[in-house]
Design an enzyme around this catalytic site. Structure first.
Site, PDB file in Angstrom:
ATOM      1  CD  GLN A 148      47.756  22.596  37.555  1.00  0.00           C
ATOM      2  OE1 GLN A 148      47.044  23.546  37.260  1.00  0.00           O
ATOM      3  NE2 GLN A 148      48.478  21.952  36.641  1.00  0.00           N
ATOM      4  CD  GLU A 180      41.449  25.858  37.281  1.00  0.00           C
ATOM      5  OE1 GLU A 180      41.591  26.320  36.126  1.00  0.00           O
ATOM      6  OE2 GLU A 180      42.240  26.115  38.205  1.00  0.00           O
ATOM      7  CG  HIS A 181      42.717  21.599  37.424  1.00  0.00           C
ATOM      8  ND1 HIS A 181      43.285  22.823  37.741  1.00  0.00           N
ATOM      9  CD2 HIS A 181      42.553  21.603  36.082  1.00  0.00           C
ATOM     10  CE1 HIS A 181      43.457  23.522  36.635  1.00  0.00           C
ATOM     11  NE2 HIS A 181      43.014  22.808  35.612  1.00  0.00           N
ATOM     12  CD  GLU A 188      -0.687  35.327  34.361  1.00  0.00           C
ATOM     13  OE1 GLU A 188      -0.249  36.017  33.413  1.00  0.00           O
ATOM     14  OE2 GLU A 188      -0.120  34.292  34.773  1.00  0.00           O
ATOM     15  CG  ASP A 247      47.139  22.163  32.334  1.00  0.00           C
ATOM     16  OD1 ASP A 247      45.955  22.509  32.540  1.00  0.00           O
ATOM     17  OD2 ASP A 247      48.007  22.164  33.221  1.00  0.00           O
ATOM     18  CB  THR A 288      45.619  27.286  38.473  1.00  0.00           C
ATOM     19  OG1 THR A 288      45.198  25.994  38.040  1.00  0.00           O
ATOM     20  CG2 THR A 288      46.928  27.146  39.242  1.00  0.00           C
ATOM     21  CG  HIS A 333      -1.463  38.547  27.410  1.00  0.00           C
ATOM     22  ND1 HIS A 333      -1.321  39.845  27.808  1.00  0.00           N
ATOM     23  CD2 HIS A 333      -0.216  38.002  27.451  1.00  0.00           C
ATOM     24  CE1 HIS A 333      -0.059  40.091  28.086  1.00  0.00           C
ATOM     25  NE2 HIS A 333       0.641  38.984  27.865  1.00  0.00           N
ATOM     26  CG  HIS A 362      49.468  27.708  36.453  1.00  0.00           C
ATOM     27  ND1 HIS A 362      49.425  28.119  35.148  1.00  0.00           N
ATOM     28  CD2 HIS A 362      49.185  26.381  36.444  1.00  0.00           C
ATOM     29  CE1 HIS A 362      49.120  27.091  34.370  1.00  0.00           C
ATOM     30  NE2 HIS A 362      48.976  26.026  35.130  1.00  0.00           N
TER      31      HIS A 362
END
Length: 440
Positions: A262, A331-332, A419, A365, A240, A424, A265
């Site tokens: 944090q 992340e945060h 092409e 969270d 984290t 096609h 964690h």
């Protein structure tokens, strides 16, 4: 925490990132190991999962596929206060996730020519819930609810077997799954669980999934990389990260408490404060030291805060803080600024942005309604957090009638010939040179 002074310097993105390096060594070491574990599960199935459970979780002879009665027991045993909080979280995340499902849109290109943009859910999802240093019923909600909102009809869940629970998954995780109606649950952990979801395990009646989601350690993140291309995955959510941008008006206690929250964690967690106030920086460092000593996981917190991935960074001004944050892509991201709401527009690269003194990451969270499964390691520059869209595939449905096709007939043939793909163009001409398909 280290203090890094970047004032008076004009730095490139690479130089800013080098100032506070992420903890990459452990991720690099995990890659080869995770790939081997995934390959072993693919080849040996249940046998491999049991060997891994004994090796990593100290569990043997457990039920890998969880019986329904275990889930019912866990739900019945839930403490009322915890059940109420889980149900409130479910309601809030469901409300926020519903805004992430785009409506189908029909576009008329020309008369008789229409393209419908629709969003199709995948059929089957494998959700991974960690079970190592903490218990994460909140992650059950954050993964399962968006999948349900997206319209996924099959959701399988895996979490490591616990030696202190007789080889069962932690009961609070089981209970959260039960509240959400998840019935396909497996006691398997780490990279092995990701491999089992990707390849399936016939002995357990575990079919392969379409998408794997959920947070985890470096081995889980590395396993997702190993199965990419076999199944879809959410972002590789590793250790984290929190980055706080604060000015002189910020409350040092709030900032310090959020950094410590944090760091709790994992020893590899990143906690970074970016500020143009030297006085605030000093006050936060004092508060962090006090809080780190008092908190329950003091040793883990201290290891994270003392690591090279955590720092207090001094910058010249708000613009420099925004440049650093956008380069780091945390992340945060928390904004503790006098004009936080207005300033939020300048901070473009973050998994989630928490605005103001009373919007801490801890709120996200659990009960903000936002999702807490977010990109780490700088992936927020290009990857979103988990949401209902993680389980949706945009799909175009094209309908042209004969007249609409005739208006672009000549252009298609011209481009096909340019092409050097004449068949096609011939496929178009066939619809006009043979107006009756039975006579073609």
């Amino acid at each position: 925490m280290q203090k890094i002074d970047l004032r008076g310097r004009s730095l490139s993105t690479a130089e800013m990132l080098a100032a506070v390096p992420r903890a990459e060594a452990a991720r690099a070491e995990a890659l080869a190991t995770a790939a081997q574990i995934v390959a072993d599960v693919r080849e040996h199935g249940e046998k491999s999962l049991r060997e891994q459970a004994e090796r990593f979780d100290r569990v043997t002879d457990h039920a890998i596929r969880i019986p329904a009665e275990h889930v019912a027991e866990a739900v019945a045993a839930l403490e009322p206060r915890i059940r109420a909080a889980l149900e409130e979280s479910i309601n809030r995340v469901r409300l926020a996730s519903q805004a992430q499902v785009p409506a189908s849109v029909a576009t008329t290109i020309a008369p008789g020519a229409q393209i419908v943009q629709r969003w199709q859910p995948v059929s089957r999802v494998g959700v991974y819930i960690p079970g190592g240093k903490a218990v994460y019923p909140s992650s059950v909600i954050m993964n399962v609810v968006p999948a349900q909102v997206a319209g996924v009809t099959q959701i399988a869940l895996a979490s490591p077997p616990q030696s202190d629970q007789g080889g069962r998954i932690h009961p609070t995780i089981l209970a959260a799954a039960g509240l959400l109606g998840v019935t396909e649950i497996y006691a398997m952990g780490g990279a092995g669980a990701i491999g089992a979801f990707a390849w399936g395990v016939p002995e357990l009646d575990l079919d392969p999934v379409d998408v794997v989601s959920g947070p985890g350690n470096n081995f889980v993140a590395s396993a997702k990389r190993a199965v990419a291309g076999v199944v879809g995955t959410d972002s590789e959510a590793g250790a984290t990260e929190i980055l706080i941008v604060a000015d002189a008006t910020a409350n040092p206690l709030y900032v310090a408490a959020d950094l410590v929250s944090q760091a709790e964690h994992d020893e590899q967690a990143s906690a970074v404060l970016v500020t143009d106030s030297a006085d605030l920086a000093d006050a936060v460092l004092i508060r962090v030291a006090e809080l780190a000593l008092r908190t329950r996981h003091s040793e883990r917190v201290t290891a994270a805060l003392d690591g090279p991935q955590s720092a207090v960074v001094l910058v010249d001004d708000r613009a420099a803080a925004a440049a650093f944050s956008n380069a780091y892509a945390p992340e945060h991201l928390e904004l503790h600024l006098a004009d936080a709401a207005a300033a939020a527009a300048d901070f473009t690269s973050a998994g989630a942005v928490f605005v103001g003194d009373h919007t801490p990451v801890s709120l996200g969270d659990y009960l903000a309604g936002s999702n807490h499964v977010l990109p780490t390691g700088g992936q927020a520059r290009y990857a979103p957090g988990l949401g209902a869209y993680t389980f949706l595939r945009p799909q175009q449905v094209i309908t042209y009638d004969r007249d609409a096709l005739s208006t672009v007939r000549e252009g298609i043939v011209a481009l096909a010939n340019t092409e050097v793909l004449p068949a096609h163009g011939e496929a178009i001409e066939a619809r006009f040179t043979h107006s009756d398909p039975t006579k073609a």
